[in-house]
Design a protein around this motif. Structure first.
Motif, PDB file in Angstrom:
ATOM      1  N   ILE A  69       0.314  -0.535  -1.540  1.00 24.26           N
ATOM      2  CA  ILE A  69       0.137   0.297  -2.740  1.00 24.26           C
ATOM      3  C   ILE A  69       0.355   1.762  -2.375  1.00 24.26           C
ATOM      4  O   ILE A  69      -0.066   2.209  -1.309  1.00 24.26           O
ATOM      5  CB  ILE A  69      -1.276   0.126  -3.337  1.00 24.26           C
ATOM      6  CG1 ILE A  69      -1.479  -1.310  -3.826  1.00 24.26           C
ATOM      7  CG2 ILE A  69      -1.512   1.103  -4.482  1.00 24.26           C
ATOM      8  CD1 ILE A  69      -2.904  -1.600  -4.267  1.00 24.26           C
ATOM      9  N   VAL A  70       0.995   2.504  -3.264  1.00 20.98           N
ATOM     10  CA  VAL A  70       1.083   3.955  -3.143  1.00 20.98           C
ATOM     11  C   VAL A  70       0.328   4.556  -4.320  1.00 20.98           C
ATOM     12  O   VAL A  70       0.410   4.055  -5.452  1.00 20.98           O
ATOM     13  CB  VAL A  70       2.550   4.450  -3.129  1.00 20.98           C
ATOM     14  CG1 VAL A  70       3.310   4.007  -4.368  1.00 20.98           C
ATOM     15  CG2 VAL A  70       2.599   5.973  -3.010  1.00 20.98           C
ATOM     16  N   SER A  71      -0.450   5.603  -4.061  1.00 19.97           N
ATOM     17  CA  SER A  71      -1.211   6.258  -5.129  1.00 19.97           C
ATOM     18  C   SER A  71      -0.920   7.749  -5.125  1.00 19.97           C
ATOM     19  O   SER A  71      -0.684   8.347  -4.072  1.00 19.97           O
ATOM     20  CB  SER A  71      -2.711   6.022  -4.948  1.00 19.97           C
ATOM     21  OG  SER A  71      -3.196   6.750  -3.838  1.00 19.97           O
ATOM     22  N   LEU A  72      -0.934   8.337  -6.306  1.00 17.68           N
ATOM     23  CA  LEU A  72      -0.752   9.774  -6.445  1.00 17.68           C
ATOM     24  C   LEU A  72      -1.358  10.212  -7.761  1.00 17.68           C
ATOM     25  O   LEU A  72      -1.670   9.375  -8.622  1.00 17.68           O
ATOM     26  CB  LEU A  72       0.728  10.160  -6.384  1.00 17.68           C
ATOM     27  CG  LEU A  72       1.648   9.526  -7.430  1.00 17.68           C
ATOM     28  CD1 LEU A  72       2.231  10.593  -8.341  1.00 17.68           C
ATOM     29  CD2 LEU A  72       2.778   8.771  -6.763  1.00 17.68           C
ATOM     30  N   PHE A 100       9.384   1.232  -8.096  1.00 19.33           N
ATOM     31  CA  PHE A 100       8.385   0.161  -7.962  1.00 19.33           C
ATOM     32  C   PHE A 100       8.320  -0.669  -9.243  1.00 19.33           C
ATOM     33  O   PHE A 100       8.171  -0.116 -10.337  1.00 19.33           O
ATOM     34  CB  PHE A 100       7.009   0.758  -7.659  1.00 19.33           C
ATOM     35  CG  PHE A 100       6.909   1.397  -6.310  1.00 19.33           C
ATOM     36  CD1 PHE A 100       6.601   0.649  -5.179  1.00 19.33           C
ATOM     37  CD2 PHE A 100       7.130   2.762  -6.161  1.00 19.33           C
ATOM     38  CE1 PHE A 100       6.516   1.238  -3.935  1.00 19.33           C
ATOM     39  CE2 PHE A 100       7.049   3.360  -4.910  1.00 19.33           C
ATOM     40  CZ  PHE A 100       6.740   2.596  -3.795  1.00 19.33           C
ATOM     41  N   PRO A 101       8.386  -1.990  -9.120  1.00 17.75           N
ATOM     42  CA  PRO A 101       8.346  -2.847 -10.311  1.00 17.75           C
ATOM     43  C   PRO A 101       6.968  -2.906 -10.969  1.00 17.75           C
ATOM     44  O   PRO A 101       6.852  -3.173 -12.160  1.00 17.75           O
ATOM     45  CB  PRO A 101       8.741  -4.221  -9.766  1.00 17.75           C
ATOM     46  CG  PRO A 101       8.353  -4.196  -8.317  1.00 17.75           C
ATOM     47  CD  PRO A 101       8.564  -2.778  -7.884  1.00 17.75           C
ATOM     48  N   ALA A 115       1.270   2.281  -7.627  1.00 18.46           N
ATOM     49  CA  ALA A 115       2.499   1.488  -7.686  1.00 18.46           C
ATOM     50  C   ALA A 115       2.575   0.565  -6.480  1.00 18.46           C
ATOM     51  O   ALA A 115       2.045   0.862  -5.407  1.00 18.46           O
ATOM     52  CB  ALA A 115       3.718   2.406  -7.723  1.00 18.46           C
ATOM     53  N   SER A 116       3.239  -0.567  -6.669  1.00 20.84           N
ATOM     54  CA  SER A 116       3.368  -1.556  -5.596  1.00 20.84           C
ATOM     55  C   SER A 116       4.696  -2.292  -5.743  1.00 20.84           C
ATOM     56  O   SER A 116       5.176  -2.510  -6.861  1.00 20.84           O
ATOM     57  CB  SER A 116       2.217  -2.558  -5.662  1.00 20.84           C
ATOM     58  OG  SER A 116       2.401  -3.596  -4.710  1.00 20.84           O
ATOM     59  N   PRO A 117       5.306  -2.675  -4.613  1.00 20.95           N
ATOM     60  CA  PRO A 117       6.518  -3.489  -4.689  1.00 20.95           C
ATOM     61  C   PRO A 117       6.243  -4.921  -5.137  1.00 20.95           C
ATOM     62  O   PRO A 117       7.167  -5.657  -5.473  1.00 20.95           O
ATOM     63  CB  PRO A 117       7.057  -3.448  -3.251  1.00 20.95           C
ATOM     64  CG  PRO A 117       5.883  -3.140  -2.392  1.00 20.95           C
ATOM     65  CD  PRO A 117       4.975  -2.300  -3.219  1.00 20.95           C
ATOM     66  N   ASN A 118       4.964  -5.315  -5.128  1.00 19.80           N
ATOM     67  CA  ASN A 118       4.571  -6.673  -5.527  1.00 19.80           C
ATOM     68  C   ASN A 118       4.041  -6.635  -6.959  1.00 19.80           C
ATOM     69  O   ASN A 118       3.077  -5.934  -7.261  1.00 19.80           O
ATOM     70  CB  ASN A 118       3.497  -7.210  -4.577  1.00 19.80           C
ATOM     71  CG  ASN A 118       3.220  -8.682  -4.783  1.00 19.80           C
ATOM     72  OD1 ASN A 118       3.245  -9.185  -5.900  1.00 19.80           O
ATOM     73  ND2 ASN A 118       2.952  -9.382  -3.693  1.00 19.80           N
ATOM     74  N   GLU A 119       4.636  -7.405  -7.851  1.00 19.68           N
ATOM     75  CA  GLU A 119       4.269  -7.372  -9.262  1.00 19.68           C
ATOM     76  C   GLU A 119       2.898  -7.981  -9.544  1.00 19.68           C
ATOM     77  O   GLU A 119       2.360  -7.829 -10.643  1.00 19.68           O
ATOM     78  CB  GLU A 119       5.346  -8.092 -10.097  1.00 19.68           C
ATOM     79  CG  GLU A 119       6.696  -7.390 -10.075  1.00 19.68           C
ATOM     80  CD  GLU A 119       7.701  -8.044 -11.016  1.00 19.68           C
ATOM     81  OE1 GLU A 119       7.296  -8.961 -11.759  1.00 19.68           O
ATOM     82  OE2 GLU A 119       8.867  -7.624 -11.006  1.00 19.68           O
TER      83      GLU A 119
END
Length: 428
Positions: A69-72, A100-101, A115-119
């Motif tokens: 996960i990325v957060s901002l 990111f999906p 956001a995450s690359p995993n839905e």
């Protein structure tokens, strides 16, 4: 100066502190991470903006695990998103969504984006989130199941996503078109000067081809009028110096921005960049002074130099885009070698013109008046370039079209100088 709780956290053996530019750190990492937190102020400057671009988010995605996960977070409003705030928030939101999906936005005075690359990782369902929270038995002082449910109230989420959808026309944020920091400028201007909204909105409609058409018409008009007016023909030389001053400072800003994007560190390099530009100016002026006695067709040489500046302005962004594709161990040495050369070359091209223009314009004029006038128009062009490039051209049009405008200006003066008829020597 840090609170004791922060010092204690940093002293933990599990914490590793890297004294390195954050984006450069991300570029160099090969490990995969569970979480990346972008804990930075709003993208209110070109330097901060580079950590909110599509290219940066792609670099972050490359170092995340499949379920990472990325957060901002960015400034926002919970109850109402006005046009300016909507554009600012939407620019970052849809830029992140491009990469990111799976993305979740939590409304508030500070818009939190995850956001995450995993839905399947992220969700708006507070029941699932509270279940995960209790299963992990995380001890927190402020975050509670009630707080989670409150933040994910369906009406709040629905309003936020609807407002972001209404602002979908906002441009996405890129390294070489950093539009988000322009939206931040517009946002703050709306707080203190509400009447400026329409003015800033009109700037976003800038079109380089419309500009090229207007410039071409002006060139034809000037060429037509100059046939009967020696004064207008004589003004073409100071005009060439003004456009070259505009080109010099604009291309220097482009190079500074590109250096920040590709390498990161700037504080210790900005003095070197400015110094190398001045070195280029000095070398160019000295080279031209040495050749002046041998030059007969001064106007032709000056026009050719304008053409060279125009071509250089066209090639520079293409070279920078190619350089941005370089990764790994070659990035650092290339950035330390290529950028100083490009900055010095920019100064060199500007420096070559000044002595030549002085020789052309000096005929029939006093030395002090000629030097003062040409120096003045050079400063005017530089000042105009610094203002327009940093505030409008680069964020709205991007580096490629900004350099195209620089090229068009110099092509215009190239055409004007070529239109001056050659003075025929009287036959004996």
């Amino acid at each position: 100066y840090l609170p004791s709780s922060d010092r204690k956290a940093l002293e933990d053996k599990r914490v590793n502190v890297h004294y390195l530019d954050g984006r450069l750190f991300v570029k160099r990492r090969k490990e995969k991470y569970d979480l990346v937190m972008v804990n930075l102020p709003d993208p209110c400057t070109a330097q901060l903006n580079r950590c909110y671009t599509r290219e940066f988010f792609k670099e972050v995605r490359d170092i995340l695990k499949d379920d990472g996960i990325v957060s901002l977070g960015i400034s926002s409003k919970e109850a109402y998103l006005g046009e300016e705030m909507g554009d600012f928030n939407a620019s970052i939101y849809y830029t992140l969504k491009d990469v990111f999906p799976n993305i979740v936005a939590i409304p508030g005075e500070y818009l939190l984006l995850f956001a995450s690359p995993n839905e399947r990782v992220l969700t708006y369902d507070d029941r699932i989130l509270n279940k995960r929270f209790s299963e992990r038995k995380i001890e927190t002082d402020f975050l509670t199941p009630y707080h989670i449910s409150y933040q994910f109230t369906p009406r709040k989420i629905s309003y936020l996503l609807g407002a972001l959808d209404e602002a979908k026309g906002a441009k996405k944020n890129f390294d070489f078109q950093p539009i988000s920091y322009y939206y931040d400028i517009v946002l703050w201007a709306s707080y203190f000067h509400p009447a400026s909204r329409k003015l800033f909105a009109s700037f976003t409609k800038l079109n380089v081809w419309r500009f090229a058409s207007i410039l071409a018409i002006l060139v034809f008009i000037l060429i037509f009028l100059s046939r009967k007016s020696p004064k207008i023909r004589r003004s073409f030389t100071p005009l060439a110096i003004a456009t070259t001053g505009f080109a010099g400072i604009t291309l220097e800003i482009v190079l500074i921005l590109a250096f920040q994007v590709l390498y990161g560190y700037l504080y210790s390099r900005i003095g070197l960049i400015v110094a190398l530009f001045m070195v280029g100016l000095t070398v160019g002026a000295l080279l031209m002074i040495k050749q002046l006695p041998k030059i007969k067709r001064t106007l032709l040489i000056l026009s050719r130099l304008e053409g060279v500046v125009a071509i250089y302005a066209l090639l520079l962004p293409l070279f920078l885009i190619a350089l941005s594709k370089v990764k790994g161990v070659y990035l650092y040495p290339l950035s330390q070698i290529v950028f100083p050369i490009l900055v010095a070359l920019t100064g060199l091209l500007v420096g070559l013109e000044f002595p030549l223009a002085n020789k052309i314009y000096l005929k029939g004029q006093k030395v002090g008046k000629t030097a003062g006038l040409l120096y003045g128009v050079d400063l005017f062009g530089s000042c105009l370039g610094a203002l327009l490039a940093s505030v409008l051209l680069i964020p709205i049009l991007g580096i490629l079209q900004t350099c195209l405008i620089v090229s068009l200006f110099n092509l215009a003066t190239f055409a004007l100088l070529l239109s001056i008829p050659k003075v025929k020597k009287p036959s004996i």
